[in-house]
Scaffold this active site. Structure first.
Site, PDB file in Angstrom:
ATOM      1  N   ASP A  79      32.029 114.340 -44.843  1.00 37.92           N
ATOM      2  CA  ASP A  79      30.784 114.974 -43.863  1.00 37.92           C
ATOM      3  C   ASP A  79      30.821 117.087 -44.364  1.00 37.92           C
ATOM      4  O   ASP A  79      31.193 116.625 -45.453  1.00 37.92           O
ATOM      5  CB  ASP A  79      31.802 115.668 -42.032  1.00 37.92           C
ATOM      6  N   HIS A 123      27.379 107.526 -40.500  1.00 33.19           N
ATOM      7  CA  HIS A 123      28.289 108.108 -40.585  1.00 33.19           C
ATOM      8  C   HIS A 123      29.367 108.501 -40.947  1.00 33.19           C
ATOM      9  O   HIS A 123      29.858 109.468 -41.562  1.00 33.19           O
ATOM     10  CB  HIS A 123      27.864 109.967 -39.347  1.00 33.19           C
TER      11      HIS A 123
END
Length: 329
Positions: free
Chosen positions: A102, A304
């Site tokens: 991320d 994610h």
């Protein structure tokens, strides 16, 4: 058998950082993303340490147990790369392999871009190298996704800060489930937007049950890491987003440069990041940005939270990459 994870604080680049550490050998830095902490790498410590590496995961500047500078401008990518370089040296090393997920991925990629003498190899999870500024600036994303795009919502001082800090455990439950491959709404990933009149958390409801990779103990561990900052618990992390436009300006001199060191990229096919404009072309042509690309690993059904959702696959990819680097065990 390797030692257990040890915790300490290190003064780096003018900021006191909390770090977790395990193992001995060549240094591997693990950089978490938003809105997490060192704990997002809980499944990576033991396997990487067993493979012969010294594994260190900091709470990055402004996050969790680390110090949170008050000035929003203290969260530029140049500051964050400075933290990486300073941490490598504070740990008594000259070089490290840097792995980021991320927001940690832009920090890792940019560290490799700017300091290939310190970053001997780099791996990015979820976010590919959007060079040189890490990600598209608000002036671009507003045109692409509208005013409700989450990164634009985050630009409003104090708004998302207050929402997320009101009940950190609930915030973590909502955000972690929402972005996971287990959320039925991400079968076709799409950019995160907040419709006018709704709050951030209105768009990520509490899950009826947690996915198999996330326990209530995990949620509480994240929440407890943030307990020390009170109402400003998420202000430091959000200030990273408030420097996106500035990062483009600061890193403009490096436009056109690529990643010169060995690289690895791992992503889930249900990750929201893959739905961003231009990401499919960037991922397909990653070897043009990183000519020494070892592999690009696509994880079917993964959302994610790459290393938390698919720890076995991520660990296997990392160990394969790390052990083939010159100078590794």
């Amino acid at each position: 058998m390797t030692d257990t994870i040890k915790h300490r604080f290190i003064e780096v680049n003018g900021v006191r950082l909390h770090v977790a550490e395990q193992g001995e050998g060549p240094l591997v830095l693990l950089l978490h993303g938003f809105p997490e902490s060192w704990y997002s790498w809980r499944h990576q410590f033991e396997p990487l340490a067993r493979a012969g590496f010294r594994v260190v995961a900091p709470d990055q500047r402004g996050y969790a147990r680390s110090e949170q500078p008050a000035d929003p401008s203290a969260y530029s990518l140049l500051h964050l790369v400075g933290d990486v370089v300073g941490l490598v040296h504070a740990l008594g090393e000259e070089q490290a392999v840097v792995v980021g997920h991320d927001w940690g991925a832009p920090v890792a990629w940019t560290s490799a871009l700017l300091r290939p003498d310190v970053v001997r190899a780099v791996a990015g999870l979820s976010v590919p190298p959007v060079l040189p500024g890490g990600m598209a600036p608000p002036s671009v994303t507003r045109r692409l996704y509208g005013d409700g795009f989450y990164q634009l919502y985050f630009q409003r001082p104090g708004v998302a800060d207050a929402e997320l800090a009101q009940d950190p455990a609930s915030s973590f439950r909502r955000i972690l489930f929402s972005g996971s491959g287990d959320n039925p709404n991400v079968e076709r990933p799409r950019p995160w937007t907040i419709p006018e009149g709704l709050s951030l958390l209105d768009t990520v409801p509490e899950p009826k049950e947690l996915p198999g990779w996330l326990t209530e103990e995990d949620v509480q561990a994240f929440a407890e890491d943030y307990a020390g900052h009170g109402e400003r618990a998420f202000t430091g992390p959000l200030n990273w987003y408030r420097n996106i436009e500035r990062n483009q300006e600061l890193l403009a001199p490096f436009r056109g440069r690529g990643i010169e060191v060995p690289a690895l990229y791992v992503y889930g096919d249900r990750d929201m990041v893959t739905s961003m404009a231009g990401m499919d072309q960037l991922i397909a042509g990653l070897d043009r940005v990183a000519p020494k690309l070892h592999r690009s690993v696509r994880l079917p059904g993964c959302g994610h939270w790459t290393q938390q959702e698919r720890p076995a696959e991520v660990n296997a990819a990392l160990v394969d990459f790390l052990t083939q680097l010159p100078g590794s065990v």
